[in-house]
Design an enzyme around this catalytic site. Structure first.
Site, PDB file in Angstrom:
ATOM      1  N   PHE A 132     -22.416-142.917  29.805  1.00 27.05           N
ATOM      2  CA  PHE A 132     -21.606-143.037  28.597  1.00 27.05           C
ATOM      3  C   PHE A 132     -21.549-141.683  27.907  1.00 27.05           C
ATOM      4  O   PHE A 132     -22.587-141.110  27.572  1.00 27.05           O
ATOM      5  CB  PHE A 132     -22.178-144.083  27.629  1.00 27.05           C
ATOM      6  CG  PHE A 132     -21.289-144.273  26.428  1.00 27.05           C
ATOM      7  CD1 PHE A 132     -20.117-145.001  26.538  1.00 27.05           C
ATOM      8  CD2 PHE A 132     -21.599-143.690  25.204  1.00 27.05           C
ATOM      9  CE1 PHE A 132     -19.267-145.157  25.442  1.00 27.05           C
ATOM     10  CE2 PHE A 132     -20.760-143.840  24.112  1.00 27.05           C
ATOM     11  CZ  PHE A 132     -19.592-144.580  24.228  1.00 27.05           C
ATOM     12  N   ASP A 217     -26.044-134.282  28.446  1.00 22.08           N
ATOM     13  CA  ASP A 217     -25.638-135.043  27.276  1.00 22.08           C
ATOM     14  C   ASP A 217     -26.896-135.637  26.636  1.00 22.08           C
ATOM     15  O   ASP A 217     -27.430-136.648  27.091  1.00 22.08           O
ATOM     16  CB  ASP A 217     -24.655-136.146  27.679  1.00 22.08           C
ATOM     17  CG  ASP A 217     -24.198-136.979  26.485  1.00 22.08           C
ATOM     18  OD1 ASP A 217     -24.828-136.906  25.417  1.00 22.08           O
ATOM     19  OD2 ASP A 217     -23.204-137.716  26.637  1.00 22.08           O
ATOM     20  N   LYS A 246     -25.988-138.107  17.530  1.00 24.35           N
ATOM     21  CA  LYS A 246     -26.697-139.241  16.923  1.00 24.35           C
ATOM     22  C   LYS A 246     -27.818-138.901  15.913  1.00 24.35           C
ATOM     23  O   LYS A 246     -27.581-138.940  14.716  1.00 24.35           O
ATOM     24  CB  LYS A 246     -27.211-140.179  18.017  1.00 24.35           C
ATOM     25  CG  LYS A 246     -26.046-140.893  18.730  1.00 24.35           C
ATOM     26  CD  LYS A 246     -26.504-142.106  19.478  1.00 24.35           C
ATOM     27  CE  LYS A 246     -25.348-142.997  19.883  1.00 24.35           C
ATOM     28  NZ  LYS A 246     -24.726-142.686  21.171  1.00 24.35           N
TER      29      LYS A 246
END
Ligand SMILES: *Cc1c(COP(=O)(O)O)cnc(C)c1O
Length: 391
Positions: A132, A217, A246
């Site tokens: 993702f 990532d 995040k």
């Protein structure tokens, strides 16, 4: 109208309608609009790293918003510069930074760095099944979940997907036409799958052999979530490009791209930009997050709490629990005989927020400041939660 009806009449239909409305939070606890309290084991999907209402973040944001809230990139601002220098120091390797607003825009920038590296001839990208990387076009093109991608094809190409954790498949997919390989050190949204030992190092080697960039990532795994600042660097692997978001801003929107070594010289003026990227309020929040993680020794705390959490869940020896996987405070409880969504709902009714990350798993990504007493509260309630979820 109920909250659900109001919600559905106001918003596009891209999310499922939330069942509760959160109105405030303190530390690892949040309260809904009906006054019910919850222990927050989701943290806004690994975002609220210092929990809710942390004084360091509140003070940094309040004072910055009163001083100057936005400058644009036409003018310098001190919080952005200080944060970039801080991130450089945390990596311990020569690198430069680009700030954006979230994980998807960090990966968009990484995609463009790969295109610059490829110089119009190397166009191939390698990603992994289940990966993702975000919902915008290039980030989605790198996302290895066909259900999310297919309605929006054609997406920027030439991306090939290989099974995550399979060194031979990865090596086989990397050719002289590969501009970059993108990997999560732990696949988060796919259900919290840590990379097998040696996988990231093998990817580094294969990229070096082929002259391809390695993009890590770390949007979900970075900034202390695993008990290290960065999971890839902790595994001894220095990527060419790392993306963060995040947990970086402790609840404020911010993303970052860190380009190491020669990758730091790929962009030239005009190649990329973001109106809000490097916003002083978000950068002040991120600086407060980093300072607090350092001054409170939170990296060690995360490692201890993560081990305690997974050991105590395993020690329940519960028939519905197959096991626990993850690192630090990014864990998944793998279930059998009950669905993740049933457990999420039963937990919520008992005052615990957890996330059904997969049909057979719940994800636990609490604030990094969560205490052992709070984690024990959840573990003690888990057998009753599972009972109610199965009945
Ligand atoms: C959440 C996530 C993203 C996307 O971040 P957004 O801020 O939602 O755009 C990208 N990569 C990983 C690994 C993520 O967990």
């Amino acid at each position: 109208m109920t909250l659900q009806q109001e919600w559905e009449s106001a918003f596009l239909n891209n999310y499922s309608t939330p069942s509760i409305e959160l109105v405030r939070g303190v530390g690892s606890r949040v309260w809904d609009s009906e006054g019910n309290g919850y222990l927050d084991l989701v943290a806004g999907i690994a975002v609220s790293s210092l929990g809710h209402g942390h004084p360091a973040v509140v003070d940094a944001v309040s004072s910055q918003v009163g001083q100057i809230a936005h400058t644009s990139n036409l003018y310098a601002n001190q919080p952005a510069l200080a944060l970039a220098k801080k991130l450089q120091a945390l990596t311990g390797h020569p690198c430069k930074i680009f700030f954006c607003n979230d994980g998807a825009t960090a990966n968009e920038a990484a995609f463009k760095l790969a295109r610059k590296h490829g110089q119009g001839t190397r166009l191939g990208l390698v990603s992994t099944d289940g990966a993702f990387h975000g919902r915008t076009a290039a980030a989605l093109a790198l996302t290895g979940q066909p259900g999310k991608r297919s309605p929006f094809e054609p997406l920027p190409g030439d991306v090939v997907f290989v099974p995550y954790g399979d060194v031979e498949a990865l090596k086989g997919a990397i050719t002289s036409a590969t501009s970059a390989v993108i990997l999560e050190p732990i696949q988060g949204e796919a259900g919290v799958h840590p990379a097998p030992a040696g996988y990231l190092a093998a990817a580094r080697q294969a990229c070096d052999d082929a002259g391809a960039l390695l993009i890590m990532d770390e949007v979900q795994t970075g900034m202390g979530r695993t008990g290290n600042w960065f999971a890839s660097l902790a595994a001894g692997v220095v990527p060419d490009v790392m993306t963060l978001a995040k947990g970086l801003g402790g609840g404020l929107p911010i993303g970052a791209v860190i380009a190491f070594g020669a990758a730091a010289d790929l962009f030239i003026p005009g190649d990329h930009g973001s109106t809000f990227g490097g916003n002083p309020v978000s950068c002040a929040a991120a600086l407060a997050v980093i300072d607090t993680i350092e001054s409170q020794g939170l990296l060690d705390h995360v490692s201890l709490m993560g081990a305690h959490l997974s050991e105590s869940i395993v020690a329940l020896r519960h028939e519905n629990i197959v096991g626990v996987r993850g690192v630090g405070l990014l864990q998944a409880v793998v279930l059998q005989g009950v669905t993740g969504s049933a457990v999420e709902a039963a937990a919520r009714a008992k005052g615990f927020l957890v996330n059904a990350v997969a049909p057979d798993a719940i994800r636990l990504a609490p604030p990094l400041v969560i205490t052992q007493v709070e984690l024990d509260e959840f573990v003690q309630a888990l057998p009753q939660i599972l009972k109610e979820a199965t009945s």
